[in-house]
Design a protein around this motif. Structure first.
Motif, short mmCIF file in Angstrom:
data_model
loop_
_atom_site.label_atom_id
_atom_site.label_comp_id
_atom_site.label_asym_id
_atom_site.label_seq_id
_atom_site.Cartn_x
_atom_site.Cartn_y
_atom_site.Cartn_z
N SER A 145 41.17 -2.18 38.78
CA SER A 145 40.24 -2.99 39.55
C SER A 145 39.50 -2.14 40.58
O SER A 145 38.28 -2.25 40.74
N LYS A 146 40.24 -1.28 41.28
CA LYS A 146 39.62 -0.43 42.30
C LYS A 146 38.70 0.59 41.65
O LYS A 146 37.60 0.86 42.16
N LEU A 147 39.12 1.18 40.54
CA LEU A 147 38.26 2.14 39.84
C LEU A 147 36.98 1.48 39.36
O LEU A 147 35.89 2.07 39.44
N HIS A 148 37.09 0.25 38.86
CA HIS A 148 35.90 -0.49 38.42
C HIS A 148 34.94 -0.68 39.59
O HIS A 148 33.71 -0.54 39.43
N GLU A 149 35.48 -0.98 40.74
CA GLU A 149 34.67 -1.16 41.95
C GLU A 149 33.91 0.12 42.29
O GLU A 149 32.78 0.08 42.78
N LEU A 150 34.53 1.27 41.99
CA LEU A 150 33.93 2.57 42.29
C LEU A 150 33.04 3.08 41.16
O LEU A 150 32.42 4.14 41.28
N GLY A 151 33.00 2.35 40.05
CA GLY A 151 32.20 2.78 38.91
C GLY A 151 32.85 3.87 38.10
O GLY A 151 32.18 4.72 37.50
N LEU A 152 34.19 3.86 38.06
CA LEU A 152 34.96 4.89 37.37
C LEU A 152 35.97 4.25 36.43
O LEU A 152 36.28 3.06 36.53
N THR A 153 36.51 5.06 35.52
CA THR A 153 37.63 4.62 34.69
C THR A 153 38.73 5.67 34.76
O THR A 153 38.46 6.86 35.00
N GLN A 170 38.16 8.50 32.20
CA GLN A 170 37.23 9.55 32.61
C GLN A 170 37.92 10.59 33.48
O GLN A 170 37.76 11.80 33.28
N LEU A 171 38.69 10.11 34.44
CA LEU A 171 39.35 11.01 35.38
C LEU A 171 40.42 11.85 34.68
O LEU A 171 40.51 13.07 34.90
N GLN A 172 41.22 11.21 33.83
CA GLN A 172 42.26 11.97 33.14
C GLN A 172 41.67 13.00 32.18
O GLN A 172 42.13 14.14 32.13
N ARG A 173 40.63 12.62 31.46
CA ARG A 173 40.03 13.56 30.51
C ARG A 173 39.39 14.74 31.23
O ARG A 173 39.41 15.87 30.72
N ALA A 174 38.87 14.51 32.42
CA ALA A 174 38.31 15.62 33.20
C ALA A 174 39.42 16.58 33.63
O ALA A 174 39.28 17.80 33.53
N VAL A 175 40.54 16.02 34.11
CA VAL A 175 41.66 16.86 34.53
C VAL A 175 42.28 17.57 33.32
O VAL A 175 42.67 18.74 33.41
N GLU A 176 42.35 16.89 32.19
CA GLU A 176 42.86 17.52 30.97
C GLU A 176 41.99 18.70 30.55
O GLU A 176 42.49 19.74 30.13
N ALA A 177 40.67 18.54 30.69
CA ALA A 177 39.76 19.64 30.35
C ALA A 177 39.99 20.82 31.28
O ALA A 177 39.96 21.98 30.85
#
Length: 219
Positions: free
Chosen positions: A15-23, A26-33
């Motif tokens: 819910s908070k991520l949606h409020e910020l326009g994030l998922t 997205q964040l996990q895949r960026a850190v995985e990269a």
């Protein structure tokens, strides 16, 4: 130091991520990269190459997800930030201390930060306390109301990478982000360290995203 609001329940986080326009994806895949880039280093690379590669690739991958959604990139003060289409909040990336991603502990950024980080943290604090930002600072730097930090830590012993999205409100005497208003504990993913025996993972030597260069003018 005030206690941060720690969010760890999946539905609350989403819910908070949606409020910020994030998922979270997205964040996990960026850190995985970023972690994959860290692993690409060999014993022939400089000792701090892994941290440098991880930072760069995490930033690049995250921007690749966000730019098509209208986020803007900013490198003001040599700090790589992504700014939400509304202009009201921004997102930056940093490596964190071993407490990163653990709800019962207080993490810090892994390395000291520069003036631009100090500015956005001051902005965060002013907004949270509903205090007006000094007019000269508002005009000069044009910062979003809030800047969030995607922070990650590669744990060699547990063979995992933990990450969180948090809102910093203060820096310590070593210029590391150290106090938080909100922490979203995003979990972890496994990471084998079999190929990483030559990397000094615990070294504090890592890429500094806010290096300022002074180039003397020619006479």
């Amino acid at each position: 130091m005030s206690n941060p609001k720690i969010l760890s329940h999946a539905q609350t986080i989403e819910s908070k991520l949606h409020e910020l326009g994030l998922t979270r994806s997205q964040l996990q895949r960026a850190v995985e990269a970023g972690e994959a880039a860290r692993k690409s280093t060999t014993e022939n690379h400089a000792a701090n190459a892994g941290g440098t590669y991880a930072y760069h690739e995490t930033v690049a991958t995250l921007r690749g997800f966000l730019k098509p959604e209208g986020w803007k990139t900013s490198n003001a003060g040599n700090l790589a930030a992504s700014i939400h289409p509304s202009g009201l909040h921004a997102l930056v990336v940093t490596g964190g201390s071993k407490e990163t991603g653990l709800a019962g502990f207080n993490p810090t950024s892994r390395n000291p930060k520069g003036e631009q980080t100090a500015r956005f943290i001051d902005r965060n604090q002013h907004q949270l306390e509903l205090l007006p930002l000094p007019e000269e600072e508002k005009k000069e730097h044009d910062l979003p109301e809030h800047t969030w930090v995607l922070m990650y830590y590669s744990d060699k012993d547990k063979k995992e990478v933990r990450f969180e999205l948090s809102l910093p409100t203060n820096i310590d005497e070593r210029s590391r982000m150290s106090e938080w208003r909100v922490r979203l504990i995003l979990g972890s993913f496994s990471s084998s360290w079999d190929q990483m025996e030559n990397e000094d993972v615990d070294s504090d030597i890592e890429f500094s995203e806010e290096i300022e260069f002074s180039i003397p003018s020619k006479t």
